[in-house]
Each structure stands twice: as C-alpha cells, then as structure tokens.
Enzyme design. Structure first.
Site, short mmCIF file in Angstrom:
data_model
loop_
_atom_site.label_atom_id
_atom_site.label_comp_id
_atom_site.label_asym_id
_atom_site.label_seq_id
_atom_site.Cartn_x
_atom_site.Cartn_y
_atom_site.Cartn_z
N SER A 111 1.07 -1.23 -0.07
CA SER A 111 0.24 0.17 -0.29
C SER A 111 0.74 1.22 0.01
O SER A 111 2.33 1.30 0.64
CB SER A 111 -0.95 0.16 1.42
OG SER A 111 -1.45 1.38 1.56
N TYR A 134 -2.47 5.34 -4.07
CA TYR A 134 -3.19 6.76 -3.81
C TYR A 134 -2.88 7.93 -4.69
O TYR A 134 -1.59 7.84 -4.39
CB TYR A 134 -3.16 7.07 -2.65
CG TYR A 134 -4.70 5.63 -2.11
CD1 TYR A 134 -5.92 5.86 -2.31
CD2 TYR A 134 -4.10 5.43 -0.75
CE1 TYR A 134 -6.12 4.86 -1.40
CE2 TYR A 134 -4.09 4.37 -0.18
CZ TYR A 134 -5.90 4.08 0.10
OH TYR A 134 -6.34 3.09 0.54
N THR A 160 -5.78 2.63 -6.88
CA THR A 160 -7.09 2.28 -6.21
C THR A 160 -8.17 3.96 -5.89
O THR A 160 -7.77 5.13 -5.70
CB THR A 160 -6.93 2.91 -3.92
OG1 THR A 160 -6.12 1.65 -4.57
CG2 THR A 160 -8.30 2.49 -4.14
N LYS A 257 -8.63 -0.41 -9.14
CA LYS A 257 -9.02 -0.88 -7.64
C LYS A 257 -10.34 0.33 -7.66
O LYS A 257 -10.27 0.77 -7.59
CB LYS A 257 -7.94 -1.73 -6.84
CG LYS A 257 -8.91 -2.28 -5.53
CD LYS A 257 -7.56 -1.87 -4.97
CE LYS A 257 -7.93 -2.88 -3.93
NZ LYS A 257 -8.24 -1.70 -1.95
N HIS A 281 -13.53 -1.61 -1.19
CA HIS A 281 -12.69 -1.52 0.01
C HIS A 281 -13.31 -1.72 0.98
O HIS A 281 -13.03 -1.96 2.28
CB HIS A 281 -12.61 -0.37 0.30
CG HIS A 281 -10.60 0.64 -0.11
ND1 HIS A 281 -10.30 1.32 -0.80
CD2 HIS A 281 -10.60 0.73 1.39
CE1 HIS A 281 -9.57 1.19 0.05
NE2 HIS A 281 -9.26 1.29 1.51
C1 LIG Z 1 -7.36 -2.87 7.96
C2 LIG Z 1 -7.94 -2.56 6.52
C3 LIG Z 1 -6.84 -1.82 5.22
C4 LIG Z 1 -6.68 -1.52 3.78
N1 LIG Z 1 -5.76 -0.39 3.34
C5 LIG Z 1 -6.53 -0.46 2.35
C6 LIG Z 1 -5.16 0.66 1.42
O1 LIG Z 1 -3.93 0.97 2.04
N2 LIG Z 1 -5.50 0.77 0.19
C7 LIG Z 1 -6.28 0.38 -0.57
O2 LIG Z 1 -6.72 0.26 -1.53
N3 LIG Z 1 -6.77 -1.12 -0.02
C8 LIG Z 1 -7.03 -1.11 0.72
N4 LIG Z 1 -8.02 -1.30 1.84
C9 LIG Z 1 -9.16 -2.33 1.29
C10 LIG Z 1 -8.15 -4.06 0.36
O3 LIG Z 1 -7.62 -3.04 0.06
C11 LIG Z 1 -9.61 -4.56 0.00
O4 LIG Z 1 -9.98 -3.91 -0.32
C12 LIG Z 1 -10.56 -5.26 1.31
O5 LIG Z 1 -9.84 -5.19 2.56
C13 LIG Z 1 -11.30 -6.36 0.44
O6 LIG Z 1 -12.18 -6.45 1.71
P1 LIG Z 1 -12.00 -7.94 2.95
O7 LIG Z 1 -11.49 -7.49 3.97
O8 LIG Z 1 -13.27 -8.32 2.28
O9 LIG Z 1 -11.64 -9.27 1.68
C14 LIG Z 1 -8.10 -1.16 3.02
C15 LIG Z 1 -8.61 -2.95 3.85
C16 LIG Z 1 -8.26 -3.73 5.29
C17 LIG Z 1 -9.53 -4.69 6.05
#
Ligand SMILES: Cc1cc2nc3c(=O)[nH]c(=O)nc-3n(C[C@H](O)[C@H](O)[C@H](O)COP(=O)(O)O)c2cc1C
Length: 385
Positions: A111, A134, A160, A257, A281
């Site tokens: 990330s 981002y 994203t 994404k 997300h």
């Molecule tokens: C704790 C956490 C931090 C996340 N940080 C980012 C991030 O920095 N960038 C991003 O594109 N998505 C981020 N996401 C989204 C994840 O990449 C992903 O899209 C999402 O968790 C998918 O759903 P799931 O948790 O049900 O598998 C984050 C998700 C979680 C749970």
C-alpha cells in the site's frame, strides 16, 4: 485455548486476532462504513450462488497455477493492499505478508500507506510485488513514488479510486482509535490488555509512514484527525484522463481498483487498464454499494473475455474463490483474510491463512471436477436468489 496451530479456518484466525491485538485495532480491521450493510453484503453475496460439481472427471492431478497482473501465481488469489500493517503486527509489519506471499508463490500488494518503505518491502523477498497507489495532490511526491516503485522492481501498479475521502467508520470514532495508535490515559488501558502487542509496538517504529520519510508527523488530536489529514493528501479532481496518463507512464500491468459498475469497468479499459479490480474497499468506504461477487457476470459481459478481472471483497473460503472464477473472474485478492493472519501471528499467521485457503480451494476444485483453473466455468455455478 485457540492457538495458530488449532485455527482451522479464516474465522478462527479472526477470533485469535481479536485476542492478539487491542480491540480498537481489531475493530479498525473488521469494521466497515456507516451501518456496515456493504460489509455484510460482501459475504452474503457468495451465498446467492451454488457450486455445480461435474462428476467423474479425472482429478488425479490438479494445477492451481495462473497469472495475476503479469505475474506467475501458484494460486488464483493473492494479497491485496492494506495500509499500516505495523498496527496489526508491530514487529514485522508489511514484511510478514510479503515474505509469506513469496513462500506461497503468490503476488503481494504494498500500500502507499505502508509502515515500511516500498524499498524495504521489495528487498524482503524475491517474490512478485504490486504497488497500490493513492493519487496524491502533491504531483512531485506522486511522481517520485511511481519512480521509486519502478526502481524497486514492482511488477504492476494498482490505482485505488474509491478513497477520495475516508469512509465514515463509526467503530473507530467510538473506540477513539488514532492512527498511528497513541498512548493516552484511555488507550493505554486498552493496550495494556494486550501486553505482547504493546511491547512490540513500543519496540518498533510501527508509527512510521514508510513511504513518506520527509512528511512531518501528523498531529492526531482525535480519531478523525488522521482521516482528515490523509484526505487532504489525496487529489480530489482526479479524472479518467489522469488515469490514462498514469497508465501510459507506467507502461506495464495496471489495475484500477474500486470498480463497482460495468460502465466504469469499460471506462477503465478505454483508459488502457489491463486489469479491473471489482472492489468496494471491503465495505470501508461508501456504504450501500454492490458487492464485488454480484458484479462479475455483468462486468465480464461488458469488457469481453480478454480483460483481467479480479474480485476483491469478502473472500474467506476457497469456495468463494471458486465461485468468483466460475462467474468469470481471473483471480481474487485477500484483505481481511490476510490481515487476520497477520494480527494472529505475523508471518506465520499469514502463512496459516494462505495454507487454509489453498487447501480449501484445492479440495473444492477436486470435488467440483476441475483439474486446472481454465476448466472452471459457468457450468460450475448457478444463482439461487
Ligand atoms: C485494515 C485494512 C486496510 C486497508 N488499506 C488499504 C490500502 O491502504 N489501500 C487499498 O487500496 N485498500 C486498502 N484496504 C482494502 C483492501 O485492499 C481490500 O479492498 C478489502 O479489504 C477487501 O475486502 P475483504 O477485507 O473483505 O477481503 C484495506 C482494508 C483493510 C481491512
């Protein structure tokens, strides 16, 4: 008592994680936006489909190999971008995930908001890595980051698009979580209940912003201060023509994404993206949007057979991955399934999560009568609701 060894599924890892990290951190991971309707729907969506096994196929040898964003992958799922891994695992942070992913020969996504720098993440393993970006308002900083990702050997870029402002995550407002976690009178009590986490946190620089060494420390007065500070960093007038520009400059596998409709999927393809990541997300941004699994068929019909589609959201079982593939996706990415492992046991925990999903997926392929990924198709799935 639950241990890493005794965890037999991803939900077990979630229960163990809740014992390992302070509850505001666990709530940050598990929570969603507003009423968490989308968070729940991301899981429930899989229940709308049944797997239709094809009997008496030769499944004595199976191969789960495929390609994900130009990388060879031993499995049709990989690790999605999750920021601030140092909160969940202060000692290892992002290094736990990238090393575990390499062991399983699946890609890892770093990330923009990693605690460790993308160079450190890159050097931690020889496995394939993707960089999630981002888009920052500071164009110089944004260009610098892209250049660094290229130099550090990241194979693909993931843009994203669903995080122009932070989602309304009410669990965080209630728990008073700050990012990075700050030791206040209230929080120290919560953190003292997880002494091993606290010791690890105090010994680490888990609070560092790995990719922004020159950025002045964000002043965190309350739980929303971080979200507001971060939101200010994002470019809010981003358009498809900016995306087109980025795709051209990157010149390699590029995913958008946060796609939640067939029309945006088509726009992303027109802009030159090689890959569509159907994602909301993990229900953490806009509540009330479609779940990724229910979009697969219409997006596949809209973009045609050659565009790579990745399903991201709610994957907790090998059968979830199988259903996504049968509906027309190429692979799936793991958010909380991976983070639960990370919180539960660092690298060993992430390996546990991957091994659980690998075993479940392989079993599903055999029982459904498929010996390779390209054999999984529409005849293996039916919608029941
Ligand atoms: C704790 C956490 C931090 C996340 N940080 C980012 C991030 O920095 N960038 C991003 O594109 N998505 C981020 N996401 C989204 C994840 O990449 C992903 O899209 C999402 O968790 C998918 O759903 P799931 O948790 O049900 O598998 C984050 C998700 C979680 C749970």
């Amino acid at each position: 008592m639950l241990t890493l060894k005794s965890c037999i599924n991803i939900d077990d890892l979630g229960r163990l994680a809740a014992w390992k990290v302070p509850f505001p951190v666990n709530d940050y991971v598990e929570g969603g936006a507003d009423d968490e309707v989308t968070l729940r729907r991301n899981r429930e969506g899989f229940g709308d489909y049944q797997i239709v096994p094809q009997g008496l196929q030769d499944v004595s040898q199976i191969s789960t190999h495929t390609r994900i964003m130009g990388c060879d992958s031993a499995l049709p799922f990989y690790i999605s971008a999750t920021g601030f891994s140092g909160m969940m695992c202060p000692k290892e942070a992002e290094l736990a995930g990238v090393r575990a992913a390499a062991k399983f020969a699946v890609p890892y996504t770093a990330s923009t908001f990693s605690n460790r720098s993308l160079e450190e993440i890159s050097q931690a393993s020889a496995g394939d890595k993707l960089f999630q970006v981002y888009v920052l308002d500071d164009e110089k900083l944004a260009a610098e980051l892209n250049q660094r990702a290229r130099q550090a050997g990241f194979k693909g870029m993931v843009l994203t698009i669903d995080t122009i402002v932070g989602g309304n995550r009410e669990r965080d407002a209630r728990s008073g979580l700050t990012i990075p976690p700050k030791l206040t009178m209230k929080s120290v009590m919560q953190y003292m209940l997880r002494p091993w986490w606290l010791i690890g946190y105090l010994q680490s620089d888990g609070a560092s912003m790995g990719n922004f060494p020159h950025m002045p420390k964000v002043s965190l007065k309350d739980s929303q201060a971080f979200v507001i500070a971060m939101s200010k960093l994002f470019k809010k007038d981003l358009t498809w023509s900016d995306a087109e520009d980025m795709i051209q400059k990157w010149g390699g596998p590029f995913a958008v994404k946060g796609i939640m409709s067939a029309s945006d999927a088509v726009r992303a393809c027109q802009a030159g993206a090689s890959t569509i990541i159907l994602s909301n997300h993990g229900g953490r941004q806009l509540d009330g949007v479609p779940s990724p699994i229910e979009l697969v068929e219409e997006v596949r019909a809209a973009v045609g057979p050659d565009v790579e589609i990745i399903v991201d959201g709610g994957i907790r079982r090998g059968t979830d991955v199988f259903k996504a593939l049968a509906l027309g996706a190429n692979s799936c990415s793991l958010g909380r399934a991976y983070v639960r492992g990370l919180s539960a046991g660092g690298q060993a925990g992430v390996e546990k999560a991957l091994s659980i999903l690998k075993a479940e997926f392989e079993r599903c392929m055999i029982l459904a009568g498929c010996s390779s990924i390209d054999q999984i198709g529409p005849e293996h799935i039916r919608r029941i609701r």
